[in-house]
Motif scaffolding. Structure first.
Motif, PDB file in Angstrom:
ATOM      1  N   ILE A 174      -3.044  -4.421  -2.388  1.00 56.18           N
ATOM      2  CA  ILE A 174      -4.042  -4.347  -1.307  1.00 56.18           C
ATOM      3  C   ILE A 174      -5.353  -3.947  -1.971  1.00 56.18           C
ATOM      4  N   ARG A 200       5.810   4.355   0.687  1.00 56.71           N
ATOM      5  CA  ARG A 200       5.476   2.928   0.850  1.00 56.71           C
ATOM      6  C   ARG A 200       6.513   2.253   1.738  1.00 56.71           C
ATOM      7  N   ILE A 239      -8.953  -2.149   2.290  1.00 57.76           N
ATOM      8  CA  ILE A 239      -8.869  -0.776   2.806  1.00 57.76           C
ATOM      9  C   ILE A 239     -10.193  -0.371   3.451  1.00 57.76           C
ATOM     10  N   SER A 252       2.002  -1.963  -6.040  1.00 56.59           N
ATOM     11  CA  SER A 252       1.231  -1.582  -4.857  1.00 56.59           C
ATOM     12  C   SER A 252      -0.008  -0.765  -5.241  1.00 56.59           C
ATOM     13  N   THR A 253      -0.951  -0.742  -4.323  1.00 57.41           N
ATOM     14  CA  THR A 253      -2.135   0.104  -4.434  1.00 57.41           C
ATOM     15  C   THR A 253      -1.715   1.533  -4.078  1.00 57.41           C
ATOM     16  N   LEU A 275       0.847  -1.202   0.000  1.00 62.75           N
ATOM     17  CA  LEU A 275       0.000   0.000   0.000  1.00 62.75           C
ATOM     18  C   LEU A 275       0.877   1.244   0.000  1.00 62.75           C
TER      19      LEU A 275
END
Ligand code: TXA
Ligand code: MG
Length: 392
Positions: free
Chosen positions: A208, A130, A213, A190-191, A106
């Motif tokens: 993620i 991150r 979330i 990653s998100t 994330l």
């Protein structure tokens, strides 16, 4: 091609490094501290790292990748306390997510502090941060004693690298060192979550999921640009993450995605027969036109294609390749449609594999949007330049 790129292998990826591995990571850390560039593994994809606080290092990252310098870099840390030096405010919402989801795939966007150079943020006054979970990445950041700016370690526009060979293909001779820590576990980036606006927005779906979330942040949403083609004239769909506007993840061949709006979760034979028969019809035209065709199959659709095109199997570089040379057709399996993590882990590897086969057109079935499916769909759509064919 003027750098003598060193490649070092780290076997103890769980963090129990032996003495010589620690020495190698320390050498890599010294390179970063002195302004050089090191590619390193993370749980998502390999990153191309440089000192995030050194403007020259960031400029050299753009140069090595051939990346436009208005596309900001993600700053990697290995200690949550480092956030406070890099940002001007930490919103309450961020504190919860940092506590629950870091380390992990994330990336959170904050208003930047003065110490972060505009070269690193692509001239934006925000910074993406991150905390990766990969132990090699963490040790590298810790020993370098600086935050590490790292985009994915590919040439701009190509599929992101999920192993050291992919990095080497794109960047050998252009960077100082490559740390080989095996295949990336997740396989997609990653998100990217923006917490600087009125509403929390996911600018890039990734490792993620929205569902993950939402457990801590109920009003989070996807940026509308996530699954739509960017139209420079339509302001509503200019993505907030500059990186999302560029053609991405693309193999050399044109990809066509064939999908229905109804996805079957179970082993539904009718669905697999339906989707493969549509794709086989399209391929028949290409075969007549003497084109080299590629197929992305799942465990579930493999047999239909193999029978239909009378394909043979070879195993090359750890990948199973099915082919029929008279029909000029090549197939790779991307994973199990019911285990989406397997598809995420293989997607970029399969896209790169087609480049080695001189394939001109690639066909893929679609993937549903649940969980990591959203990230897979986003990468597939972008790789295909939004060439999506709906069948019902
Ligand atoms: O998993 C990952 O995130 C990998 C590994 C190496 O950590 N890194 C990665 O970086 O994918 P990159 O540079 O390939 O993608 C970063 C994305 C881009 O789309 C960029 O535009 C966006 O994040 N981004 C970075 N900083 C931003 C900011 N301040 N505001 C909006 N978008 C930002
Ligand atoms: Mg990238």
């Amino acid at each position: 091609m003027n750098k003598d790129t060193r490649i070092v292998k780290i076997k103890n990826t769980n963090g129990d490094f032996d003495k010589s591995e620690l020495e190698e990571i320390a050498r890599a850390a010294a390179i970063i501290k002195n302004g050089g560039l090191v590619a390193f593994p993370t749980e998502t994809v390999y990153g191309l790292g440089g000192n995030a606080l050194n403007p020259d290092a960031s400029m050299n990252i753009y140069k090595a990748k051939g990346r436009p310098s208005d596309n900001p870099l993600i700053v990697h840390i290995a200690d949550k306390n480092d956030v406070k030096n890099l940002v001007s405010v930490i919103p309450e919402t961020a504190k919860v997510l940092m506590d629950k989801l870091w380390p992990g795939p994330l990336t959170i966007i904050f208003p930047k502090s003065e110490i972060v150079p505009f070269e690193t943020t692509g001239k934006l006054d925000t910074v993406a941060i991150r905390f990766p979970e990969n132990k090699i990445a963490q040790k590298l950041i810790e020993l370098s004693k600086v935050p590490i700016a790292a985009p994915s370690a590919n040439t701009s526009g190509r599929p992101s690298p999920t192993n050291a060979e992919h990095v080497s293909e794109d960047l050998f001779g252009k960077i100082d060192m490559i740390i080989d820590g095996g295949s990336s576990v997740i396989g997609l980036e990653s998100t990217v979550l923006d917490l600087t606006g009125e509403k929390p927005l996911i600018l890039r779906p990734g490792g993620i999921s929205l569902e993950d979330i939402k457990k801590y942040l109920h009003n989070v949403e996807f940026d509308p640009a996530v699954l739509k083609k960017v139209d420079e004239k339509n302001q509503a769909f200019i993505p907030k993450a500059p990186g999302m506007k560029y053609k991405h993840y693309a193999p050399k061949a044109q990809i066509t995605i064939v999908e229905t709006d109804e996805y079957k979760k179970s082993d539904d034979k009718t669905y697999y027969e339906f989707i493969t028969s549509k794709i086989c019809n399209m391929i028949a035209d290409d075969i007549n036109n003497k084109l080299n065709v590629g197929v992305i199959a799942t465990i579930q659709t493999l047999d239909y294609y193999v029978k239909h095109f009378n394909m043979y199997l070879v195993e090359e570089n750890g990948l199973k390749r099915y082919y029929n040379n008279e029909k000029n057709i090549t197939l790779f399996i991307i994973g199990d449609i019911n285990i989406k993590d397997s598809i995420a882990a293989n997607l970029f590897k399969v896209l790169r594999a087609f480049d080695h086969e001189n394939v001109q057109k690639i066909y893929s079935e679609g993937v549903d949007k649940e969980d990591i499916g959203m990230a897979i769909r986003n990468r597939l759509y972008k790789a295909a330049g939004y060439n999506v064919f709906k069948v019902d």
